[in-house]
Design an enzyme around this catalytic site. Structure first.
Site, PDB file in Angstrom:
ATOM      1  N   ASP A 196     -15.880  -0.748 -11.884  1.00 62.71           N
ATOM      2  CA  ASP A 196     -17.222  -0.336 -11.486  1.00 62.71           C
ATOM      3  C   ASP A 196     -18.303  -0.709 -12.490  1.00 62.71           C
ATOM      4  O   ASP A 196     -19.340  -1.251 -12.114  1.00 62.71           O
ATOM      5  CB  ASP A 196     -17.243   1.179 -11.255  1.00 62.71           C
ATOM      6  CG  ASP A 196     -18.624   1.688 -10.903  1.00 62.71           C
ATOM      7  OD1 ASP A 196     -19.191   1.202  -9.896  1.00 62.71           O
ATOM      8  OD2 ASP A 196     -19.144   2.556 -11.627  1.00 62.71           O
ATOM      9  N   ASP A 199     -16.642   1.201 -17.344  1.00 63.82           N
ATOM     10  CA  ASP A 199     -15.355   1.882 -17.213  1.00 63.82           C
ATOM     11  C   ASP A 199     -14.445   1.066 -16.302  1.00 63.82           C
ATOM     12  O   ASP A 199     -14.739  -0.085 -15.987  1.00 63.82           O
ATOM     13  CB  ASP A 199     -15.561   3.295 -16.678  1.00 63.82           C
ATOM     14  CG  ASP A 199     -16.384   3.303 -15.374  1.00 63.82           C
ATOM     15  OD1 ASP A 199     -16.591   2.226 -14.798  1.00 63.82           O
ATOM     16  OD2 ASP A 199     -16.806   4.389 -14.941  1.00 63.82           O
ATOM     17  N   TYR A 345     -20.796   9.220  -7.659  1.00 59.93           N
ATOM     18  CA  TYR A 345     -21.290   8.527  -6.464  1.00 59.93           C
ATOM     19  C   TYR A 345     -21.172   9.392  -5.206  1.00 59.93           C
ATOM     20  O   TYR A 345     -20.558   9.002  -4.211  1.00 59.93           O
ATOM     21  CB  TYR A 345     -20.546   7.197  -6.272  1.00 59.93           C
ATOM     22  CG  TYR A 345     -20.759   6.225  -7.406  1.00 59.93           C
ATOM     23  CD1 TYR A 345     -21.975   5.558  -7.551  1.00 59.93           C
ATOM     24  CD2 TYR A 345     -19.759   5.989  -8.337  1.00 59.93           C
ATOM     25  CE1 TYR A 345     -22.173   4.663  -8.590  1.00 59.93           C
ATOM     26  CE2 TYR A 345     -19.950   5.089  -9.387  1.00 59.93           C
ATOM     27  CZ  TYR A 345     -21.163   4.431  -9.513  1.00 59.93           C
ATOM     28  OH  TYR A 345     -21.369   3.547 -10.542  1.00 59.93           O
ATOM     29  N   GLU A 554     -26.062   0.763 -19.921  1.00 61.30           N
ATOM     30  CA  GLU A 554     -24.922   0.622 -19.025  1.00 61.30           C
ATOM     31  C   GLU A 554     -25.072  -0.665 -18.225  1.00 61.30           C
ATOM     32  O   GLU A 554     -26.181  -1.195 -18.047  1.00 61.30           O
ATOM     33  CB  GLU A 554     -24.866   1.820 -18.072  1.00 61.30           C
ATOM     34  CG  GLU A 554     -23.752   1.802 -17.050  1.00 61.30           C
ATOM     35  CD  GLU A 554     -22.403   2.167 -17.613  1.00 61.30           C
ATOM     36  OE1 GLU A 554     -21.795   1.277 -18.245  1.00 61.30           O
ATOM     37  OE2 GLU A 554     -21.947   3.304 -17.410  1.00 61.30           O
TER      38      GLU A 554
END
Length: 588
Positions: A196, A199, A345, A554
């Site tokens: 994703d 991670d 999510y 990120e």
């Protein structure tokens, strides 16, 4: 070399000439400066003087020891042999400039090789840089560096494809273009797919959302990929995720696997995906478990993929379309959102994904039942943004493209009225449309892609194209961070993030250990996560390149999807002569 005769009166000139020749000789035999080294790799720097005007350049590096591969923070490295590499760029350089850059080399053992560095086609080479940074060097480059605001959108597009390849899970193919990635999680209940973000979980909602936007970019802007020389690479990249969807959808069992891995456990692990040994549970939709948000979104991705693949491989396109049809019917019987992955999510509804799935199936089949379904699912309200949880504006645009009905056009126009200056979206001083602090670049990039799609549909084409290109220009250097010309896409230009919140990129080469210590380890990440778009700046344009800052640094599948689609759209505009005039507030 024959030196002419000089009188005593000219001896001062002789001394100057001798000094000049000595400097040129040193330049032609310059060495790199090793900044750091470890078992399996090293970090080095160099500055190459430019002695004549260059419209594009190739730097040649010849090492005194074997180096297996090189990663450079400027240009595109090419391996000639274990001891010779070239780095090329299409950027313009003026005489008197310097091309300064850091690079990583990888090899066997704790090596500290010396390299001579020259620029092909000019006399003179490079001399070692005396400092530990690139400050003071601002060569013009096509990735947002230098004067004139030149951008190489095709290069940025190719690098984004590399990011998705770096996210691959499973057994990697022989043509794996990411040398520091290997086989990982081959024992997953559904192998393959993409990790994703920084991670290693495979989450169905952002995965399907990203795949749908990426598929749309091939369908709409295939010529952009062709013009950039990236169409084959794009097909190869996308087949990895399409194959995963085909494995995840068990039509005979009426199950769709929507998550592989435990989010909490995964986030407690900092290390290489290749070294993971934890349990990776599977979660699925089926039976009494609803999940039309993920099922409908995955059906959309597969149906769009069938269109994208139709001319390349009709048999594979048929397989994707049959899977999309059966999965869409399954989704209709399992309405509601999937809650088994909470708090990761969590979707706010499933109607937008069902609408998207219906529209892409209509585009793939022309069967009226899908169009009727989509009209029943569509929400004509103004969407907050386009992302993994909200495909409202995408569905509105698809319906307008097919029906040309004003109600859908007004909804899309209302979306951009909110996003353009004067609406309810904040703008940074340098002109970035700043929707929210966490991962701001993702929402803006998705909206830029949607603006280019809307323009192709005839919705305010001039205005939408100009705005979209200006937003992408901001990402590629038209901002004031780090003195300007800073790219938020890793590996593009001479200044970009070096410390993304990404486990694999932060790990040194094996057998060196990789633990949570790497999260806050000093220095740059050992590997360049080419093409990844980081979360982005604060609303004052400030940004800190810190690995532990997952809000701003990120990277994720959904961050790059609209960004890559917009890049393909811009290359398309260049190809057809419709590139708009732009006016960025902080031009590079």
């Amino acid at each position: 070399m024959r030196v002419p005769d000089f009188t005593l009166a000219n001896m001062g000139g002789v001394a100057k000439l001798f000094s000049l020749l000595l400097l040129l000789a040193v330049a032609q035999a310059a060495t790199t400066n090793i900044k750091n080294h470890w078992n399996g790799g090293f970090e080095a720097e160099t500055c190459v003087p430019v002695t004549q005007e260059l419209n594009g350049w190739t730097i040649r590096m010849i090492f005194d020891q074997d180096v297996w591969w090189v990663e450079a923070w400027v240009g595109s490295p090419t391996k000639i042999s274990n001891r010779e590499y070239t780095i090329s760029s299409g950027s313009h350089q003026n005489a008197g400039d310097q091309i300064c850059f850091n690079f990583l080399g990888h090899g066997q053992g704790d090596i500290q090789p010396i390299a001579t560095v020259t620029i092909d086609g000019q006399s003179g080479g490079g001399n070692p840089s005396s400092g530990g940074s690139q400050a003071g060097s601002n060569p013009e480059n096509t990735g947002g560096g230098g004067t004139g605001g030149k951008k190489n959108y095709g290069e940025a597009l190719g690098k984004s494809i590399l990011f998705y390849n770096a996210q691959r899970s499973g057994k990697l193919p022989p043509n794996n273009p990411i040398p520091w990635r290997g086989d990982s999680n081959v024992g997953d209940c559904v192998p393959g797919g993409w990790h994703d973000a920084g991670d290693h979980v495979k989450f169905g909602l952002p995965l399907s959302s990203a795949a749908t936007l990426l598929s749309w970019s091939i369908v709409q802007f295939k010529d952009g990929y062709e013009k950039a020389g990236q169409l084959d690479q794009m097909y190869d990249m996308m087949k990895w995720v399409y194959d995963y969807f085909l494995l995840a959808w068990k039509s005979g069992q009426q199950k769709l696997y929507v998550q592989v891995g435990d989010g909490d456990a995964d986030h407690k692990y900092w290390g290489r995906p290749e070294d993971m040994h934890m349990s990776r549970p599977c979660k699925f939709v089926g039976g009494n478990t609803p999940g039309a948000d993920i099922a409908g979104g995955t059906a959309a991705a597969m149906a769009a993929g069938s269109i994208a693949y139709r001319q390349k491989d009709a048999a594979y396109a048929d397989k994707l379309l049959e899977g999309a049809k059966s999965l869409y019917n399954f989704a209709k019987g399992h309405r509601g959102v999937f809650t088994g992955g909470a708090p990761f999510y969590a979707s706010s509804g499933d109607a937008d994904e069902m609408c998207e799935g219906a529209m892409w199936l209509y585009k793939a089949t022309k069967e009226q039942s899908y169009l009727i379904d989509a009209k029943g699912y569509v929400d004509l309200g103004v969407a907050w943004s386009l992302g993994w949880d909200d495909k409202k504006v995408a569905c509105q645009g698809l319906l307008y493209e097919i029906t040309k009905e004003d109600q859908y056009k007004r909804a899309v126009e209302g979306y951009f009225k909110n996003w353009f200056p004067g609406g309810d979206v904040t703008y940074t001083p340098c002109g970035l449309a700043w929707r929210i602090k966490w991962g701001v670049n993702r929402f803006t990039a998705n909206s830029a892609f949607m603006a280019l799609l809307a323009a192709e549909m005839g919705i305010e084409p001039t205005k939408n194209r100009k705005w979209a290109v200006e937003q992408i220009n901001y990402f590629l250097g038209d901002n004031n961070h780090d003195g300007g010309c800073f790219s938020f896409e890793i590996g593009y230009g001479s200044k970009f993030p070096k410390n993304p919140h990404h486990r694999a990129a932060s790990c040194p080469d094996p057998p060196a250990p990789c633990t949570y210590n790497q999260l806050n380890a000093p220095g740059f990440s050992p590997h360049i996560l080419q093409g990844a778009l980081v979360g982005g700046p604060d609303k004052d344009d400030s940004y800190t390149d810190v690995r532990s800052d997952y809000i701003h640094n990120e990277v994720a599948l959904d961050y790059n999807a609209g960004f890559q689609g917009a890049l393909a759209g811009i290359v398309h505009l260049q190809a057809v002569g419709k590139m708009p005039a732009t006016n960025n507030k902080c031009p590079c």
